[in-house]
Design a protein around this motif. Structure first.
Motif, PDB file in Angstrom:
ATOM      1  N   ARG A  29       0.799  -1.222   0.000  1.00 30.30           N
ATOM      2  CA  ARG A  29       0.000   0.000   0.000  1.00 30.30           C
ATOM      3  C   ARG A  29       0.832   1.273   0.000  1.00 30.30           C
ATOM      4  O   ARG A  29       0.610   2.173  -0.806  1.00 30.30           O
ATOM      5  N   THR A  30       1.817   1.373   0.889  1.00 29.66           N
ATOM      6  CA  THR A  30       2.582   2.625   0.945  1.00 29.66           C
ATOM      7  C   THR A  30       3.417   2.824  -0.326  1.00 29.66           C
ATOM      8  O   THR A  30       3.508   3.940  -0.836  1.00 29.66           O
ATOM      9  N   LEU A  31       3.975   1.744  -0.857  1.00 29.24           N
ATOM     10  CA  LEU A  31       4.772   1.890  -2.078  1.00 29.24           C
ATOM     11  C   LEU A  31       3.895   2.234  -3.286  1.00 29.24           C
ATOM     12  O   LEU A  31       4.271   3.051  -4.126  1.00 29.24           O
ATOM     13  N   THR A  33       0.995   3.843  -3.180  1.00 30.47           N
ATOM     14  CA  THR A  33       0.557   5.233  -3.026  1.00 30.47           C
ATOM     15  C   THR A  33       1.692   6.186  -3.381  1.00 30.47           C
ATOM     16  O   THR A  33       1.488   7.193  -4.068  1.00 30.47           O
TER      17      THR A  33
END
Lengths: 116, 116, 116, 116
Positions: A29-31, A33
């Motif tokens: 998710r963080t990558l 986004t």
């Protein structure tokens, strides 16, 4: 199997992260986004540029473009490393799928694909 | 100097485009926008996923993730080709800049960077 | 028919643009790209935030969040004005379509919708 | 204080969500990401369209454009509700800030703003 040709550089990118203990902040998710945010920053460079000025814009914003490309490649390096994705394999498969979807004889020079 | 390690594959990506005369549709703007669209599709995969389910999500959406990564790599291959960007060079420079911005002793394990 | 309830304010947004002769730079493409860029900036605010810290993050980034929401509303005001889109009508139709797609009895509290 | 003029419609949007118990899936992060995804889908509509074809494209893709605008307005309605953001207030403040940043006499008809 990598975004970066030079495997020593690829290792430097991974070392940069592990030296800072930042793996803990990197998830699918963080990558993802972060990739969306960086790609939007790249799109921002030409957001108000008319077609006729794009070549000039590419030159004057060269430094910014290179930075955004670098950010995208660094993030992709982390993502494919963490998920053990073989980039060459997935690109090869995608290219085959696209070849079947857009046969040369029907899509040569055609804009149709893009606007359906 | 490339996103893809295998230079024959890189050439296949470029050949795919030239066989269809699609260079005419590729500009800094269209490729940037396409990258933003594909990255958003990657982000969509986890948009409703809570942190606790991310690992499971990575597995069940594997095929979709691989396709989006392939699309991003193909688009980046066109972009860096057309602008003659040396990916390894720009990543090396960015890594140095990031190293100066986030020294290990102050940012080890720190979330601060991310939230200011 | 508007993003902004106060029709005087909506007029101020339009006047801001015409006072500067900026209509010439606004097209479906430039406004859409600008919306994507601003929405990515909003997403950037929480890109590294774990679920548990989201409430705290909403408070500390309040000013930034409000600015991005304002930018999105201003851009949407231009877009719906230029294309003569009746916002209330299109939302009403979309809500009906979503109601048919996600009937209450099958989707109450269900995460399935989001992950298929 | 709302994205939608008709307060009964605004209530319907909120009721749609509460009938399905979906508030639990809505956070600053998920709503922001969803906005970025929908805005990218809007940008996708013109991603390959040359400037000269934008007017035609607006007409032929009318239904799709309206759907994306509706999605953006619905998501914004949830976001400003959940964070108790007064849309008219934040737009008013942003407009004042923009007015100071781009005085009419220096920015009338000027593209400079967009490309620095």
């Amino acid at each position: 199997m990598s975004i970066l040709k030079d495997s020593a550089l690829r290792q430097s990118v991974l070392d940069f992260r592990s030296a800072r203990d930042w793996e803990q902040f990197h998830t699918l998710r963080t990558l993802s986004t972060a990739l969306a945010v960086e790609a939007a920053e790249l799109a921002e460079i030409t957001q108000w540029t008319p077609d006729a000025d794009l070549a000039k814009r590419s030159v004057e914003a060269r430094g910014k473009i290179e930075e955004e490309v670098a950010d995208l490649c660094i993030l992709l390096t982390y993502l494919v490393h963490d998920l053990a994705i073989n980039v060459d394999d997935v690109v090869r498969r995608k290219l085959e799928a696209n070849g079947a979807k857009y046969p040369v004889d029907r899509f040569k020079g055609s804009f149709r694909k893009y606007n359906e």
